[in-house]
Design a protein around this motif. Structure first.
Motif, PDB file in Angstrom:
ATOM      1  N   VAL A 207       0.575  -1.308   0.254  1.00 55.46           N
ATOM      2  CA  VAL A 207      -0.261  -0.085  -0.029  1.00 55.46           C
ATOM      3  C   VAL A 207       0.873   1.485   0.428  1.00 55.46           C
ATOM      4  O   VAL A 207       0.770   1.914  -0.503  1.00 55.46           O
ATOM      5  CB  VAL A 207      -1.078  -0.393   1.006  1.00 55.46           C
ATOM      6  N   PHE A 208       1.855   0.802   0.329  1.00 53.36           N
ATOM      7  CA  PHE A 208       3.158   2.444   0.361  1.00 53.36           C
ATOM      8  C   PHE A 208       4.072   2.452  -0.039  1.00 53.36           C
ATOM      9  O   PHE A 208       4.601   3.667  -0.406  1.00 53.36           O
ATOM     10  CB  PHE A 208       3.863   2.146   2.075  1.00 53.36           C
ATOM     11  N   ASN A 209       3.719   1.304  -1.300  1.00 50.33           N
ATOM     12  CA  ASN A 209       4.931   1.218  -2.416  1.00 50.33           C
ATOM     13  C   ASN A 209       4.228   2.976  -3.536  1.00 50.33           C
ATOM     14  O   ASN A 209       3.330   3.421  -3.882  1.00 50.33           O
ATOM     15  CB  ASN A 209       5.014   0.437  -3.238  1.00 50.33           C
ATOM     16  N   THR A 210       5.596   3.098  -4.229  1.00 49.44           N
ATOM     17  CA  THR A 210       5.564   4.259  -5.049  1.00 49.44           C
ATOM     18  C   THR A 210       6.824   4.109  -5.528  1.00 49.44           C
ATOM     19  O   THR A 210       7.665   3.869  -5.883  1.00 49.44           O
ATOM     20  CB  THR A 210       5.565   5.695  -4.140  1.00 49.44           C
ATOM     21  N   MET A 211       7.101   5.184  -6.490  1.00 53.30           N
ATOM     22  CA  MET A 211       7.714   5.569  -7.867  1.00 53.30           C
ATOM     23  C   MET A 211       8.405   6.079  -7.200  1.00 53.30           C
ATOM     24  O   MET A 211       8.648   7.255  -7.325  1.00 53.30           O
ATOM     25  CB  MET A 211       6.974   5.542  -8.842  1.00 53.30           C
ATOM     26  N   TRP A 212      10.355   5.816  -6.773  1.00 51.06           N
ATOM     27  CA  TRP A 212      11.209   6.706  -6.020  1.00 51.06           C
ATOM     28  C   TRP A 212      11.788   6.808  -7.942  1.00 51.06           C
ATOM     29  O   TRP A 212      12.622   6.314  -8.223  1.00 51.06           O
ATOM     30  CB  TRP A 212      12.157   6.117  -5.450  1.00 51.06           C
ATOM     31  N   TRP A 213      13.456   7.961  -7.443  1.00 52.49           N
ATOM     32  CA  TRP A 213      13.963   8.192  -7.698  1.00 52.49           C
ATOM     33  C   TRP A 213      14.781   7.276  -6.985  1.00 52.49           C
ATOM     34  O   TRP A 213      15.434   8.325  -5.608  1.00 52.49           O
ATOM     35  CB  TRP A 213      14.092   9.764  -7.973  1.00 52.49           C
ATOM     36  N   ARG A 214      15.685   7.051  -7.429  1.00 53.26           N
ATOM     37  CA  ARG A 214      16.683   6.213  -6.898  1.00 53.26           C
ATOM     38  C   ARG A 214      17.544   7.103  -6.510  1.00 53.26           C
ATOM     39  O   ARG A 214      18.300   6.480  -4.612  1.00 53.26           O
ATOM     40  CB  ARG A 214      17.812   5.038  -7.968  1.00 53.26           C
ATOM     41  N   GLN A 215      18.108   8.266  -6.524  1.00 47.05           N
ATOM     42  CA  GLN A 215      18.813   8.586  -5.522  1.00 47.05           C
ATOM     43  C   GLN A 215      18.510   9.127  -4.551  1.00 47.05           C
ATOM     44  O   GLN A 215      18.937   9.898  -3.792  1.00 47.05           O
ATOM     45  CB  GLN A 215      19.762  10.141  -6.622  1.00 47.05           C
ATOM     46  N   LEU A 216      17.497   9.987  -4.628  1.00 47.23           N
ATOM     47  CA  LEU A 216      16.800  10.767  -3.657  1.00 47.23           C
ATOM     48  C   LEU A 216      16.402   9.561  -2.167  1.00 47.23           C
ATOM     49  O   LEU A 216      17.425   9.592  -1.572  1.00 47.23           O
ATOM     50  CB  LEU A 216      15.732  10.795  -3.080  1.00 47.23           C
ATOM     51  N   ARG A 217      15.692   8.025  -2.568  1.00 50.53           N
ATOM     52  CA  ARG A 217      15.627   7.190  -1.931  1.00 50.53           C
ATOM     53  C   ARG A 217      16.943   6.871  -1.400  1.00 50.53           C
ATOM     54  O   ARG A 217      17.175   6.424  -0.003  1.00 50.53           O
ATOM     55  CB  ARG A 217      14.906   5.932  -3.135  1.00 50.53           C
ATOM     56  N   GLN A 218      17.689   6.717  -1.827  1.00 46.72           N
ATOM     57  CA  GLN A 218      19.077   5.562  -1.457  1.00 46.72           C
ATOM     58  C   GLN A 218      19.782   7.050  -1.063  1.00 46.72           C
ATOM     59  O   GLN A 218      21.136   6.467  -0.385  1.00 46.72           O
ATOM     60  CB  GLN A 218      19.914   4.895  -2.402  1.00 46.72           C
ATOM     61  N   ASN A 219      19.987   8.499  -1.854  1.00 47.39           N
ATOM     62  CA  ASN A 219      21.136   9.121  -0.266  1.00 47.39           C
ATOM     63  C   ASN A 219      20.362  10.582   0.178  1.00 47.39           C
ATOM     64  O   ASN A 219      20.307  10.174   1.537  1.00 47.39           O
ATOM     65  CB  ASN A 219      21.706   9.452  -1.541  1.00 47.39           C
ATOM     66  N   ASN A 220      19.827  11.546  -0.416  1.00 44.50           N
ATOM     67  CA  ASN A 220      18.906  12.850   0.396  1.00 44.50           C
ATOM     68  C   ASN A 220      18.184  11.695   1.079  1.00 44.50           C
ATOM     69  O   ASN A 220      17.902  12.516   2.418  1.00 44.50           O
ATOM     70  CB  ASN A 220      18.755  13.560  -0.523  1.00 44.50           C
ATOM     71  N   TRP A 221      17.005  10.991   1.194  1.00 51.90           N
ATOM     72  CA  TRP A 221      16.068  10.542   2.216  1.00 51.90           C
ATOM     73  C   TRP A 221      16.861   9.769   3.558  1.00 51.90           C
ATOM     74  O   TRP A 221      16.564   9.671   4.679  1.00 51.90           O
ATOM     75  CB  TRP A 221      14.363   9.827   1.294  1.00 51.90           C
ATOM     76  N   ARG A 222      17.754   8.663   2.567  1.00 52.97           N
ATOM     77  CA  ARG A 222      18.371   8.229   3.483  1.00 52.97           C
ATOM     78  C   ARG A 222      19.106   8.634   4.731  1.00 52.97           C
ATOM     79  O   ARG A 222      19.175   8.381   5.283  1.00 52.97           O
ATOM     80  CB  ARG A 222      18.988   6.997   2.964  1.00 52.97           C
ATOM     81  N   PHE A 223      20.024   9.988   4.342  1.00 54.87           N
ATOM     82  CA  PHE A 223      20.378  10.666   5.110  1.00 54.87           C
ATOM     83  C   PHE A 223      19.489  11.941   6.515  1.00 54.87           C
ATOM     84  O   PHE A 223      19.515  11.385   7.595  1.00 54.87           O
ATOM     85  CB  PHE A 223      21.112  11.758   4.680  1.00 54.87           C
ATOM     86  N   PHE A 224      18.108  11.842   6.065  1.00 53.43           N
ATOM     87  CA  PHE A 224      17.309  12.415   6.745  1.00 53.43           C
ATOM     88  C   PHE A 224      17.215  11.537   8.043  1.00 53.43           C
ATOM     89  O   PHE A 224      16.308  11.763   8.245  1.00 53.43           O
ATOM     90  CB  PHE A 224      16.379  13.048   5.849  1.00 53.43           C
ATOM     91  N   LEU A 225      16.049  10.435   7.970  1.00 51.83           N
ATOM     92  CA  LEU A 225      15.794   9.360   8.047  1.00 51.83           C
ATOM     93  C   LEU A 225      16.793   8.644   9.249  1.00 51.83           C
ATOM     94  O   LEU A 225      16.633   8.610  10.321  1.00 51.83           O
ATOM     95  CB  LEU A 225      15.606   8.220   7.385  1.00 51.83           C
ATOM     96  N   ASN A 226      18.118   8.719   9.148  1.00 50.85           N
ATOM     97  CA  ASN A 226      19.401   8.297   9.898  1.00 50.85           C
ATOM     98  C   ASN A 226      19.230   9.360  11.071  1.00 50.85           C
ATOM     99  O   ASN A 226      19.414   9.396  12.104  1.00 50.85           O
ATOM    100  CB  ASN A 226      20.005   8.179   8.858  1.00 50.85           C
ATOM    101  N   ALA A 227      19.571  10.882  10.581  1.00 50.51           N
ATOM    102  CA  ALA A 227      19.238  11.667  11.775  1.00 50.51           C
ATOM    103  C   ALA A 227      18.268  11.890  12.235  1.00 50.51           C
ATOM    104  O   ALA A 227      18.189  12.042  13.443  1.00 50.51           O
ATOM    105  CB  ALA A 227      19.560  13.622  10.519  1.00 50.51           C
ATOM    106  N   LEU A 228      16.683  11.834  11.844  1.00 47.05           N
ATOM    107  CA  LEU A 228      15.685  11.583  12.046  1.00 47.05           C
ATOM    108  C   LEU A 228      15.493  10.570  13.037  1.00 47.05           C
ATOM    109  O   LEU A 228      15.610  10.800  14.570  1.00 47.05           O
ATOM    110  CB  LEU A 228      14.478  11.826  11.836  1.00 47.05           C
TER     111      LEU A 228
END
Length: 163
Positions: free
Chosen positions: A65-86
């Motif tokens: 239900v939570f699947n979406t189409m991600w730009w890989r560079q966002l998902r693996q880099n900037n978004w991952r950085f945000f989640l790790n900081a959070l």
């Protein structure tokens, strides 16, 4: 059958979702070979907006239900950085987090890059997935006035001309 909120789900449902994932991957790969070269220039994946294994396991067969189409560079880099900081911040502070996609990502048109942009979409005979323009998170402290609430908005495309 599983019963969840009076919704009956067949046992083979996760098999159907796995097939949708592979259908997406095959359709995406076909588009890379003969579609818009602007689509071909960047990698997009069909993956859950829930990037934490704990939450993926919590939802089990309903994670799709939570699947979406991600730009890989966002998902693996900037978004991952945000989640790790959070995640580090949650050791001292507890939050309620709302997360989701918004809008439709576009790319320059194949024939004339100066004309109206095309949607970033992967299609097959039984599946159509459009990339959202943004992935966002609204982070609110569980206990009011202990920390500031904030919003993170990430652009899910390398082809952004205006926000």
């Amino acid at each position: 059958m599983y019963v969840l909120s009076k919704l009956c789900i067949p046992l083979n449902f996760s098999i159907l979702m796995t097939r949708s994932q592979s259908t997406f991957n095959m359709s995406r790969d076909v588009m890379r070979s003969d579609a818009n070269p602007f689509f071909n220039a960047f990698e997009y994946d069909y993956d859950s907006i829930l990037q934490d294994d704990y939450f993926r396991n919590e939802f089990g067969d309903f994670t799709y239900v939570f699947n979406t189409m991600w730009w890989r560079q966002l998902r693996q880099n900037n978004w991952r950085f945000f989640l790790n900081a959070l995640k580090k911040q949650t050791y001292s502070e507890k939050y309620i987090i709302f997360i989701g996609p918004y809008g439709n990502a576009t790319m320059p048109a194949k024939e004339n890059p100066e004309s109206k942009p095309e949607d970033v979409t992967v299609q097959s005979s039984d599946l159509a997935v459009s990339a959202p323009k943004y992935i966002w998170a609204y982070v609110k402290p569980l206990i009011p006035n202990t920390a500031e609430e904030f919003v993170v908005i990430a652009t899910n495309s390398p082809y952004v001309s205006q926000l």
